[in-house]
Write a protein that holds these residues in place. Structure first.
Motif, PDB file in Angstrom:
ATOM      1  N   ILE A   1       0.819  -1.224   0.000  1.00 46.05           N
ATOM      2  CA  ILE A   1       0.000   0.000   0.000  1.00 46.05           C
ATOM      3  C   ILE A   1       0.851   1.272   0.000  1.00 46.05           C
ATOM      4  O   ILE A   1       0.317   2.367   0.163  1.00 46.05           O
ATOM      5  CB  ILE A   1      -0.925   0.033   1.238  1.00 46.05           C
ATOM      6  N   ILE A   2       2.159   1.160  -0.165  1.00 47.13           N
ATOM      7  CA  ILE A   2       3.040   2.315  -0.015  1.00 47.13           C
ATOM      8  C   ILE A   2       2.858   3.330  -1.146  1.00 47.13           C
ATOM      9  O   ILE A   2       2.911   4.546  -0.933  1.00 47.13           O
ATOM     10  CB  ILE A   2       4.512   1.868   0.059  1.00 47.13           C
ATOM     11  N   ALA A   3       2.620   2.859  -2.370  1.00 45.47           N
ATOM     12  CA  ALA A   3       2.490   3.761  -3.523  1.00 45.47           C
ATOM     13  C   ALA A   3       1.040   4.106  -3.835  1.00 45.47           C
ATOM     14  O   ALA A   3       0.751   5.208  -4.317  1.00 45.47           O
ATOM     15  CB  ALA A   3       3.144   3.142  -4.752  1.00 45.47           C
ATOM     16  N   SER A   4       0.119   3.174  -3.596  1.00 46.66           N
ATOM     17  CA  SER A   4      -1.302   3.419  -3.866  1.00 46.66           C
ATOM     18  C   SER A   4      -2.098   3.099  -2.604  1.00 46.66           C
ATOM     19  O   SER A   4      -2.588   1.982  -2.445  1.00 46.66           O
ATOM     20  CB  SER A   4      -1.800   2.571  -5.042  1.00 46.66           C
ATOM     21  N   PRO A   5      -2.195   4.037  -1.673  1.00 48.07           N
ATOM     22  CA  PRO A   5      -2.850   3.797  -0.387  1.00 48.07           C
ATOM     23  C   PRO A   5      -4.328   3.483  -0.550  1.00 48.07           C
ATOM     24  O   PRO A   5      -4.962   3.892  -1.520  1.00 48.07           O
ATOM     25  CB  PRO A   5      -2.633   5.102   0.370  1.00 48.07           C
ATOM     26  N   VAL A   6      -4.860   2.745   0.437  1.00 41.56           N
ATOM     27  CA  VAL A   6      -6.236   2.251   0.322  1.00 41.56           C
ATOM     28  C   VAL A   6      -7.197   2.886   1.306  1.00 41.56           C
ATOM     29  O   VAL A   6      -8.412   2.859   1.098  1.00 41.56           O
ATOM     30  CB  VAL A   6      -6.272   0.720   0.497  1.00 41.56           C
ATOM     31  N   ASP A   7      -6.683   3.443   2.416  1.00 39.60           N
ATOM     32  CA  ASP A   7      -7.570   3.979   3.446  1.00 39.60           C
ATOM     33  C   ASP A   7      -6.798   4.921   4.363  1.00 39.60           C
ATOM     34  O   ASP A   7      -5.577   5.082   4.230  1.00 39.60           O
ATOM     35  CB  ASP A   7      -8.214   2.845   4.254  1.00 39.60           C
ATOM     36  N   ALA A   8      -7.534   5.540   5.320  1.00 37.15           N
ATOM     37  CA  ALA A   8      -6.894   6.474   6.246  1.00 37.15           C
ATOM     38  C   ALA A   8      -5.807   5.815   7.094  1.00 37.15           C
ATOM     39  O   ALA A   8      -4.740   6.413   7.311  1.00 37.15           O
ATOM     40  CB  ALA A   8      -7.950   7.139   7.132  1.00 37.15           C
ATOM     41  N   PRO A   9      -6.005   4.585   7.623  1.00 32.44           N
ATOM     42  CA  PRO A   9      -4.929   3.965   8.409  1.00 32.44           C
ATOM     43  C   PRO A   9      -3.655   3.659   7.623  1.00 32.44           C
ATOM     44  O   PRO A   9      -2.649   3.307   8.226  1.00 32.44           O
ATOM     45  CB  PRO A   9      -5.581   2.664   8.918  1.00 32.44           C
ATOM     46  N   SER A  10      -3.687   3.823   6.291  1.00 31.95           N
ATOM     47  CA  SER A  10      -2.463   3.646   5.503  1.00 31.95           C
ATOM     48  C   SER A  10      -1.382   4.632   5.917  1.00 31.95           C
ATOM     49  O   SER A  10      -0.195   4.410   5.658  1.00 31.95           O
ATOM     50  CB  SER A  10      -2.754   3.804   4.012  1.00 31.95           C
ATOM     51  N   MET A  11      -1.787   5.734   6.577  1.00 32.78           N
ATOM     52  CA  MET A  11      -0.801   6.723   7.018  1.00 32.78           C
ATOM     53  C   MET A  11       0.162   6.149   8.058  1.00 32.78           C
ATOM     54  O   MET A  11       1.247   6.705   8.271  1.00 32.78           O
ATOM     55  CB  MET A  11      -1.507   7.963   7.586  1.00 32.78           C
ATOM     56  N   ILE A  12      -0.205   5.053   8.711  1.00 31.31           N
ATOM     57  CA  ILE A  12       0.695   4.410   9.674  1.00 31.31           C
ATOM     58  C   ILE A  12       1.968   3.944   8.974  1.00 31.31           C
ATOM     59  O   ILE A  12       3.054   3.973   9.548  1.00 31.31           O
ATOM     60  CB  ILE A  12      -0.015   3.237  10.373  1.00 31.31           C
ATOM     61  N   TYR A  13       1.845   3.542   7.705  1.00 33.31           N
ATOM     62  CA  TYR A  13       2.968   2.979   6.950  1.00 33.31           C
ATOM     63  C   TYR A  13       3.584   3.974   5.971  1.00 33.31           C
ATOM     64  O   TYR A  13       4.767   3.837   5.634  1.00 33.31           O
ATOM     65  CB  TYR A  13       2.514   1.714   6.224  1.00 33.31           C
ATOM     66  N   ASN A  14       2.796   4.924   5.495  1.00 30.74           N
ATOM     67  CA  ASN A  14       3.308   6.020   4.675  1.00 30.74           C
ATOM     68  C   ASN A  14       2.426   7.237   4.935  1.00 30.74           C
ATOM     69  O   ASN A  14       1.273   7.273   4.504  1.00 30.74           O
ATOM     70  CB  ASN A  14       3.283   5.667   3.186  1.00 30.74           C
ATOM     71  N   PRO A  15       2.936   8.235   5.645  1.00 32.52           N
ATOM     72  CA  PRO A  15       2.101   9.392   5.983  1.00 32.52           C
ATOM     73  C   PRO A  15       1.556  10.133   4.767  1.00 32.52           C
ATOM     74  O   PRO A  15       0.524  10.803   4.855  1.00 32.52           O
ATOM     75  CB  PRO A  15       3.037  10.280   6.816  1.00 32.52           C
TER      76      PRO A  15
ATOM     77  N   ALA B   1      10.378   1.714   3.478  1.00 31.57           N
ATOM     78  CA  ALA B   1       9.500   1.028   2.529  1.00 31.57           C
ATOM     79  C   ALA B   1       9.437   1.791   1.214  1.00 31.57           C
ATOM     80  O   ALA B   1       9.374   3.025   1.200  1.00 31.57           O
ATOM     81  CB  ALA B   1       8.093   0.883   3.108  1.00 31.57           C
ATOM     82  N   PHE B   2       9.454   1.035   0.112  1.00 34.35           N
ATOM     83  CA  PHE B   2       9.353   1.618  -1.233  1.00 34.35           C
ATOM     84  C   PHE B   2       8.318   0.830  -2.024  1.00 34.35           C
ATOM     85  O   PHE B   2       8.269  -0.401  -1.956  1.00 34.35           O
ATOM     86  CB  PHE B   2      10.702   1.565  -1.945  1.00 34.35           C
ATOM     87  N   GLY B   3       7.470   1.545  -2.768  1.00 30.20           N
ATOM     88  CA  GLY B   3       6.444   0.879  -3.554  1.00 30.20           C
ATOM     89  C   GLY B   3       6.263   1.485  -4.926  1.00 30.20           C
ATOM     90  O   GLY B   3       6.520   2.683  -5.137  1.00 30.20           O
ATOM     91  N   VAL B   4       5.832   0.655  -5.862  1.00 27.69           N
ATOM     92  CA  VAL B   4       5.509   1.089  -7.230  1.00 27.69           C
ATOM     93  C   VAL B   4       4.138   0.531  -7.580  1.00 27.69           C
ATOM     94  O   VAL B   4       3.888  -0.674  -7.405  1.00 27.69           O
ATOM     95  CB  VAL B   4       6.536   0.568  -8.254  1.00 27.69           C
TER      96      VAL B   4
END
Length: 402
Positions: A39-53, A256-259
């Motif tokens: 979920i780092i590059a395409s976040p899915v929800d508000a709690p995604s900020m825990i892993y990428n603000p 963490a890095f995402g594409v």
């Protein structure tokens, strides 16, 4: 401060329990688990900020958004002791059901500034093995054939601010607040539950290189947890018996890095890579006894690389099918198994599936199932023991955007 040299410290450092990517959950919500944590590059929800603000700057909402997720984790695990001897025995843990949750809210202050806050259990679980798990060794000053009961849990709260530099770039930062609980009952110790607060931070960005391609990068600092004070007791005479035992156990830093790629209008793919600095916090830990002796807990954990891949397909207007896979090698090597008895930090492969249903323009729900495939690690030292684990996880989520 004196150092304690122990003739048999096997069970002293065996029984803090951890889940999933060692002690790190791959997500905190149904949508995140359905993605396998990618979920780092395409976040899915508000709690995604825990892993990428920076996630809160890329979510699709007008003014405010909420996400509430709740789940049940079922992690069967076993210890096989005294392998190859007449005393060989396999014992299952009695604690096999845990509650998990992740929640978050985001608010758009302006076209450029977004605020958010999330909370979720990012690591933990526990173990409950019976008194007959390990055979007694008459050569040690304590009986091994007593119950092994542990608990660890870290809740993170992440107030976050994001700045939208342009339609293509979001930068953000979070202040991370943690509350971590620990307890341990082993053949050598009884340390009742103690909780401490911890603090850290994270920064990240998401860049939309084209309509079909996005990149994300985040860094989470080591969380400094306050020193634990256990009003406990020890059966090892040199350690001082009854009194206050102290210990430091921080949460690891991560990168963490995402594409993410949209190769066709209805399909989204993402691949993530994450480094978890386990060796800095879980290699060796010192437990100080009331008399000042230092008891070395040598877990021997190694750093982890986590590989995650996900796909999301838009079946029709109101329904998405989501799948995910993640892998990371266990941080426990065969030479350290006897220092990690009772740990479930051996699951390596995770497979996930989820369904997201839109009920109207503002409300949608998600259900997900994650399977942690069975894995085991056997010690290559004496005594020969084996730890094995798997898990099942069901999560539900409600999301609202307006």
């Amino acid at each position: 401060m004196k150092k304690l040299s122990l003739f048999s410290i096997l069970v002293l450092s065996t029984t803090f329990l951890f889940a999933q990517k060692a002690d790190q959950m791959i997500g905190v919500s149904a949508l995140q688990f359905a993605r396998g944590g990618a979920i780092i590059a395409s976040p899915v929800d508000a709690p995604s900020m825990i892993y990428n603000p920076a996630a809160i700057g890329m979510l699709d909402f007008d003014k405010i958004g909420f996400d509430m997720s709740l789940g049940v984790v079922n992690p069967p695990r076993k210890i096989t002791s005294a392998i190859g001897t007449p005393m060989e025995k396999t014992t299952e843990s009695g604690a096999n059901s845990y509650l998990g949750m992740g929640n978050g809210v985001v608010y758009r202050v302006s076209d450029r500034i977004i605020l958010g806050m999330a909370a979720g259990g990012v690591s933990g679980l526990g173990t409950d093995f019976t008194a007959t798990t390990l055979p007694d060794n008459p050569g040690t000053p304590f009986p091994e054939n007593v119950s092994i009961v542990t608990k660890k849990g870290l809740l993170k709260i992440t107030p976050t601010i994001a700045f939208k530099v342009s339609d293509a770039l979001v930068i953000a930062a979070s202040f991370q607040i943690g509350n971590q609980a620990l307890s341990l009952k082993s053949p050598a110790f009884m340390l009742p539950q103690s909780e401490r607060w911890g603090f850290g931070g994270s920064v990240g960005f998401i860049y939309k290189a084209s309509p079909n391609l996005q990149f994300g990068l985040s860094y989470t600092s080591e969380m400094k947890i306050g020193e634990y004070e256990f009003n406990g007791t020890s059966l090892l005479p040199p350690t001082g018996g009854e009194g206050v035992y102290t210990m430091q156990m921080n949460a690891p830093q991560q990168v963490a890095f995402g594409v993410s790629l949209t190769p066709m209008p209805k399909l989204l793919l993402e691949a993530d890579l994450k480094w978890i600095n386990q060796s800095a916090v879980m290699n060796k830990i010192e437990l100080t006894s009331p008399s000042g002796y230092v008891i070395p807990l040598s877990f021997g954990w190694e750093d982890q690389m986590v590989y995650a891949f996900s796909g999301e397909f838009h079946v029709k207007k109101c329904l998405n099918v989501i799948g995910g896979w993640s892998y990371s090698g266990t941080p426990i090597s065969p030479e350290d198994v006897n220092n990690n008895l009772g740990s479930i930090a051996v699951v390596e492969h995770h497979i996930s599936l989820g369904l997201k249903k839109a009920w109207n323009e503002n409300l949608f729900s998600t259900i997900s199932y994650t399977r942690g495939l069975h894995n085991e690690v056997e010690s290559n030292t004496t005594p020969s023991n084996k730890i094995e684990a798997e898990f099942n996880m069901f999560y539900l989520q409600l999301s609202y955007r307006m």
